[in-house]
Structures are given as structure tokens and as C-alpha cells.
Design a protein around this motif. Structure first.
Motif, PDB file in Angstrom:
ATOM      1  N   GLU A  82      -6.707   1.677  -2.625  1.00  0.00           N
ATOM      2  CA  GLU A  82      -6.958   1.965  -1.216  1.00  0.00           C
ATOM      3  C   GLU A  82      -7.248   3.460  -1.109  1.00  0.00           C
ATOM      4  OE1 GLU A  82      -7.263   0.152   1.378  1.00  0.00           O
ATOM      5  OE2 GLU A  82      -6.328  -1.776   0.938  1.00  0.00           O
ATOM      6  N   PRO A 137       0.795  -1.243   0.000  1.00  0.00           N
ATOM      7  CA  PRO A 137       0.000   0.000   0.000  1.00  0.00           C
ATOM      8  C   PRO A 137       0.822   1.285   0.000  1.00  0.00           C
ATOM      9  CG  PRO A 137      -0.858  -1.560   1.612  1.00  0.00           C
ATOM     10  CD  PRO A 137       0.466  -2.104   1.152  1.00  0.00           C
ATOM     11  N   THR A 194      -3.970  -1.610   5.603  1.00  0.00           N
ATOM     12  CA  THR A 194      -4.358  -0.215   5.391  1.00  0.00           C
ATOM     13  C   THR A 194      -3.958   0.660   6.570  1.00  0.00           C
ATOM     14  OG1 THR A 194      -6.223  -0.847   3.982  1.00  0.00           O
ATOM     15  CG2 THR A 194      -6.305   1.335   4.999  1.00  0.00           C
TER      16      THR A 194
END
Length: 277
Positions: A245, A63, A196
Motif C-alpha cells: 500500500e 495495513p 487504506t
């Protein structure tokens, strides 16, 4: 050393043999770093970085990985490094205290840069992590030393302060991305915390460090712009890439913008104080 002594003309002694060795070392290390970069780009036998180590460094691997266009900043950094290597080799630069202050640290950064490329090309992702952390530490030292030894010319501002600033700002982002890539490849589960949330936490840390650096270094734009550039491309990768994301994208964008705004605000405040003085 007193403040008055530090501000004396930077070329105050005759060149020594050690100065010549340092100048030659910078040239040799720059050639090595450029050769490694060409190899690591895939143009001379190597593979593009996103394809090495099983794709651990690809834009969609973690991410906090930036999108591919982010790496275009290396063209600017390498151009600055080449310009610096040529400039510092001039006879007029041999005995300057500023060159002596950072010369060997620049050599170390160039060698570590080349070593990182060789490691990831060989698939040694675990070894690449301490190398890039060491590179970050070396650049921090060089940056601090340059701040303590103010420059006196445009060449100082562009080829030393500017180049080291861009180099440092980008490596801050690259270090976070590299550590995250290694942890993912090593099977790190996050201790039950969602990826996340880890990504947001890392981006907040980068935002705090980048903003603190902008405050401490009196608003120099080069490190802020480089860090902001990297974070914006993290946002693009999370918004448009194969690992979407949205929350991470917004956080990365906000972090990048914040760092640049802090640097600009500090410069504006300094300019206002100077005019009042």
C-alpha cells in the motif's frame, strides 16, 4: 505539594515494609514478563507472535502491521526493564519518592505485558485488546508521574525515563496494530470505508498523539524514537511486504519522521532558551 517540596532530595525517609514489598514485586513481575517473552518468542514452547491467532498479528495481516524487524525494539525495552528492576532493588532506592511514585504502575505494566502474550498465544485476540489498551493507559500514567517528579541522575534518565519512554512509544504503535488485527479477525467491514483510508486515518491519529506528547514532555526523545521506529517499519511492511500500500507506506513514514522532528525541535528550542537565560 509545592514546587519546592517536589524538588527536595528524592530520598527523604527511611524504607518501610511497603517499600520492600514494592521492590520485591518489581523483581517478581520482571521475571514473569521475561519468562512470558521467552515463551512468546517461540524459544520455550510457544509460537512466534506472527503465527498465533490464525496469523492475525502477522506483518501482512493489516495495513498498519509493522514488519518483523520492528519487534527488535523489545530487546532494548526488556534490557531497560531488567536494569530498572535491579537498580530499584538497591537499598539506596527503597524510600525514594520517584520509585514510590511509579513502582506499582511498573508492576502493573509488566503483568499486563505478560498477560497479553499469554492471551495471544491462546488465540484470545479479543481479550488481548482491552489488555493492551490497559497497558497503554498504565504507561501513560507512569510517564506523567515521572514528568511531575524530575530525576536527579543518569540512572533516572536511562533506567526510568528512557525505559518508560521507549515502552510507551512502542505500545502506542502496538495498540493500533493490535486493535486493527482484532477488527480484521472479527470480520469488521469498515462501514464501507476502504481499509487504506482507515489505515491512513489511524496513522494520522498516531502522528498527532506522538507530536502532542513530544510537545508536552519537552522533547524527550525515547517515546518519539520508539513511536517513529514502529511507524517506519509499518512503512517498510507496506512498501515491501505481501500487502503493498504505497499511500499507507508514505503516510506511515511521514508520521514517524514528523514525531521525531517535533521532539528534536522542542529540545533545540529549550536548549536555545536555556543558553539565553
Amino acid at each position: 505539594m509545592t514546587s519546592l517540596t517536589r524538588r527536595l532530595p528524592l530520598r527523604t525517609t527511611r524504607p518501610t515494609a511497603a517499600d520492600r514489598v514494592r521492590q520485591s514485586g518489581v523483581i517478581a513481575a520482571t521475571v514473569l514478563a521475561i519468562a512470558a517473552a521467552v515463551y512468546g518468542s517461540g524459544f520455550a514452547g510457544g509460537r512466534p507472535i506472527p503465527e498465533v491467532a490464525g496469523g492475525a498479528l502477522a506483518p501482512d495481516a493489516t495495513p498498519v502491521a509493522p514488519a518483523g524487524p520492528a519487534f527488535a525494539i523489545w530487546s532494548v525495552i526488556y534490557a531497560g526493564l531488567v536494569g530498572y528492576a535491579i537498580w530499584q532493588a538497591l537499598p539506596s532506592q527503597a524510600a525514594r519518592r520517584r520509585q514510590r511514585t511509579v513502582g506499582y504502575w511498573m508492576i502493573a505494566s509488566l503483568l499486563l505485558n505478560a498477560a497479553w502474550i499469554v492471551c495471544v498465544q491462546a488465540g484470545l485476540l479479543a481479550l488481548s485488546v482491552p489488555i493492551i489498551v490497559a497497558l497503554l493507559a498504565v504507561l501513560v500514567v507512569a510517564f506523567v508521574r515521572l514528568r511531575r517528579e524530575p530525576g536527579e541522575s543518569t540512572a533516572d534518565a536511562v533506567l526510568l525515563d528512557g525505559t518508560v519512554g521507549l515502552y510507551l512509544g512502542w505500545v502506542m504503535v502496538a495498540t493500533v496494530a493490535g486493535v486493527a488485527a482484532w477488527l480484521r479477525a472479527a470480520g469488521f467491514s469498515g462501514w464501507g470505508v476502504a481499509p487504506t483510508l482507515w489505515a491512513i486515518a489511524l496513522l494520522v491519529v498516531v502522528a498527532c498523539l506522538g507530536s502532542a506528547l513530544a510537545l508536552w514532555d519537552r522533547g524527550r526523545l525515547a517515546p518519539a524514537l520508539a513511536t517513529g521506529w514502529g511507524l517506519v517499519w509499518v512503512a517498510v511492511a507496506r512498501a515491501e511486504g505481501g500487502l503493498p500500500e504505497d499511500v499507507v507506506a508514505v503516510t506511515a513514514l511521514a508520521a514517524g519522521v514528523l514525531i521525531v522532528l517535533v521532539a528534536v525541535a522542542v529540545r533545540v528550542a529549550r536548549g536555545g532558551r536555556a543558553r539565553r537565560s
